[in-house]
Design a protein around this motif. Structure first.
Motif, PDB file in Angstrom:
ATOM      1  N   VAL A  67       0.833  -1.202   0.000  1.00  0.00           N
ATOM      2  CA  VAL A  67       0.000   0.000   0.000  1.00  0.00           C
ATOM      3  C   VAL A  67       0.870   1.256   0.000  1.00  0.00           C
ATOM      4  CG1 VAL A  67      -0.391   0.220   2.511  1.00  0.00           C
ATOM      5  CG2 VAL A  67      -2.134   1.002   0.904  1.00  0.00           C
ATOM      6  N   SER A  68       2.004   1.221   0.693  1.00  0.00           N
ATOM      7  CA  SER A  68       2.869   2.406   0.714  1.00  0.00           C
ATOM      8  C   SER A  68       3.508   2.649  -0.651  1.00  0.00           C
ATOM      9  CB  SER A  68       3.938   2.284   1.802  1.00  0.00           C
ATOM     10  OG  SER A  68       4.818   1.206   1.563  1.00  0.00           O
ATOM     11  N   LYS A  69       3.940   1.587  -1.331  1.00  0.00           N
ATOM     12  CA  LYS A  69       4.534   1.744  -2.665  1.00  0.00           C
ATOM     13  C   LYS A  69       3.488   2.226  -3.665  1.00  0.00           C
ATOM     14  CE  LYS A  69       7.705  -1.300  -4.053  1.00  0.00           C
ATOM     15  NZ  LYS A  69       9.046  -0.744  -4.047  1.00  0.00           N
ATOM     16  N   LEU A  70       2.254   1.720  -3.543  1.00  0.00           N
ATOM     17  CA  LEU A  70       1.178   2.148  -4.438  1.00  0.00           C
ATOM     18  C   LEU A  70       0.841   3.621  -4.197  1.00  0.00           C
ATOM     19  CD1 LEU A  70      -0.377   0.659  -6.641  1.00  0.00           C
ATOM     20  CD2 LEU A  70      -2.095   0.057  -4.948  1.00  0.00           C
ATOM     21  N   LEU A  71       0.747   3.998  -2.928  1.00  0.00           N
ATOM     22  CA  LEU A  71       0.464   5.407  -2.607  1.00  0.00           C
ATOM     23  C   LEU A  71       1.574   6.322  -3.133  1.00  0.00           C
ATOM     24  CD1 LEU A  71      -0.938   4.946   0.990  1.00  0.00           C
ATOM     25  CD2 LEU A  71      -2.171   5.998  -0.929  1.00  0.00           C
ATOM     26  N   GLN A  72       2.820   5.920  -2.967  1.00  0.00           N
ATOM     27  CA  GLN A  72       3.929   6.753  -3.451  1.00  0.00           C
ATOM     28  C   GLN A  72       3.854   6.920  -4.967  1.00  0.00           C
ATOM     29  OE1 GLN A  72       8.127   7.087  -1.900  1.00  0.00           O
ATOM     30  NE2 GLN A  72       8.420   5.569  -3.513  1.00  0.00           N
ATOM     31  N   ALA A  73       3.522   5.858  -5.690  1.00  0.00           N
ATOM     32  CA  ALA A  73       3.414   5.937  -7.152  1.00  0.00           C
ATOM     33  C   ALA A  73       2.285   6.874  -7.578  1.00  0.00           C
ATOM     34  CB  ALA A  73       3.190   4.544  -7.735  1.00  0.00           C
ATOM     35  N   LEU A  74       1.234   6.967  -6.762  1.00  0.00           N
ATOM     36  CA  LEU A  74       0.099   7.845  -7.086  1.00  0.00           C
ATOM     37  C   LEU A  74       0.403   9.324  -6.837  1.00  0.00           C
ATOM     38  CD1 LEU A  74      -2.754   5.606  -5.660  1.00  0.00           C
ATOM     39  CD2 LEU A  74      -2.429   6.254  -8.056  1.00  0.00           C
ATOM     40  N   ARG A  75       1.420   9.614  -6.060  1.00  0.00           N
ATOM     41  CA  ARG A  75       1.837  10.996  -5.766  1.00  0.00           C
ATOM     42  C   ARG A  75       0.677  11.886  -5.311  1.00  0.00           C
ATOM     43  NH1 ARG A  75       6.547  12.649  -9.913  1.00  0.00           N
ATOM     44  NH2 ARG A  75       7.598  10.654  -9.935  1.00  0.00           N
ATOM     45  N   PRO A  76       0.017  11.518  -4.228  1.00  0.00           N
ATOM     46  CA  PRO A  76      -1.118  12.326  -3.764  1.00  0.00           C
ATOM     47  C   PRO A  76      -0.677  13.709  -3.294  1.00  0.00           C
ATOM     48  CG  PRO A  76      -0.551  10.650  -2.138  1.00  0.00           C
ATOM     49  CD  PRO A  76       0.299  10.386  -3.348  1.00  0.00           C
ATOM     50  N   MET A  77      -1.486  14.700  -3.616  1.00  0.00           N
ATOM     51  CA  MET A  77      -1.214  16.078  -3.209  1.00  0.00           C
ATOM     52  C   MET A  77      -2.416  16.619  -2.443  1.00  0.00           C
ATOM     53  SD  MET A  77       1.820  16.489  -4.244  1.00  0.00           S
ATOM     54  CE  MET A  77       2.024  18.202  -3.843  1.00  0.00           C
ATOM     55  N   PRO A  78      -2.171  17.482  -1.458  1.00  0.00           N
ATOM     56  CA  PRO A  78      -3.283  18.063  -0.702  1.00  0.00           C
ATOM     57  C   PRO A  78      -4.293  18.721  -1.648  1.00  0.00           C
ATOM     58  CG  PRO A  78      -1.188  18.635   0.308  1.00  0.00           C
ATOM     59  CD  PRO A  78      -0.875  17.977  -1.004  1.00  0.00           C
TER      60      PRO A  78
END
Length: 187
Positions: A67-78
Motif C-alpha cells: 500500500v505504501s509503494k502504491l500510494l507513493q506511485a500515485l503521488r497524492p497532493m493536498p
C-alpha cells in the motif's frame, strides 16, 4: 507508548522505508493512522504483520509495503479528490495527506468523478473500465492486476489521448471477491 503505537512505528521502519518508499509524508501518515481500527478486535494484532489482513469477507488490507509503494506511485497532493475502492486504510492515509476521499466497495456502483486518484486495496484480473472512466485529466489509478499466481501493481495515468499504463512491482494480494478471473480453456 501502546503496543499498537510501537508496532506502527516498527511497520514504517521495517516494511515501508526499507522498500524504497521515500515520501516522508507517507511515512508520517502511516505512523499516525491506526491500521488495527479497520480489523475486528480479535484480528487487531494482524494489522502490522507483513500480510494482507482480511477486514471483511473477500476484502483485505494490502500489506504495508504494497500500500505504501502504491500510494507513493500515485503521488497524492493536498486538495486532490480521491476514490478509495475497498481501501479503508489507504483512504485514511490519503485523508491524512490532505486529499478529499470518497469510499466505495468494489462490488458497488462507482461514484461520479472526476477523481485525481483512484486506489484499490486488493487484486482484480484487470482494472475495470468504470474505474478508469472516473479519472480526471492527469488522474492516476493504482491497483494490483492478478490473473495467476503473481500479480503486478500497476499505475494508470489519464492523458488527453487515452491512458498510459506502467507496471510498478510484483504483489500477491488475494483477488477481491467478485473479481476472480473467468474460467477458460487452455491446452
Amino acid at each position: 507508548m501502546s503496543d499498537f503505537t510501537a508496532a506502527r512505528l516498527n511497520m514504517v521502519e521495517s516494511q515501508v522505508r526499507t522498500q524504497d518508499v521515500t515520501d516522508v509524508r507517507i511515512h508520517d501518515a502511516m505512523r499516525k493512522v491506526a491500521r488495527e481500527r479497520f480489523l475486528a478486535a480479535d484480528k487487531g494484532a494482524l494489522a502490522y504483520a507483513d500480510i494482507e489482513a482480511e477486514y471483511a469477507p473477500g476484502r483485505w488490507l494490502l500489506k504495508p509495503r504494497d500500500v505504501s509503494k502504491l500510494l507513493q506511485a500515485l503521488r497524492p497532493m493536498p486538495g486532490e479528490r480521491a476514490l478509495a475502492i475497498s481501501a479503508p486504510y489507504a483512504a485514511a492515509v490519503l485523508e491524512d495527506l490532505g486529499c478529499a476521499v470518497v469510499q466505495a466497495d468494489a462490488g458497488e456502483a462507482i461514484p461520479a468523478g472526476p477523481f485525481d486518484i483512484v486506489i484499490c486495496e486488493g487484486a482484480v484480473t484487470r482494472a475495470p473500465e468504470a474505474w478508469t472512466a472516473v479519472l480526471a485529466g492527469g488522474g492516476r489509478l493504482g491497483v494490483v492486476e492478478r490473473g495467476g499466481a503473481v500479480g503486478q501493481a500497476v499505475l494508470y495515468v489519464k492523458a488527453a489521448d487515452g491512458f498510459g499504463r506502467r507496471d510498478l512491482f510484483d504483489a500477491f494480494p488475494p483477488v477481491l471477491a467478485g473479481f476472480e478471473p473467468a474460467p477458460g480453456f487452455a491446452f
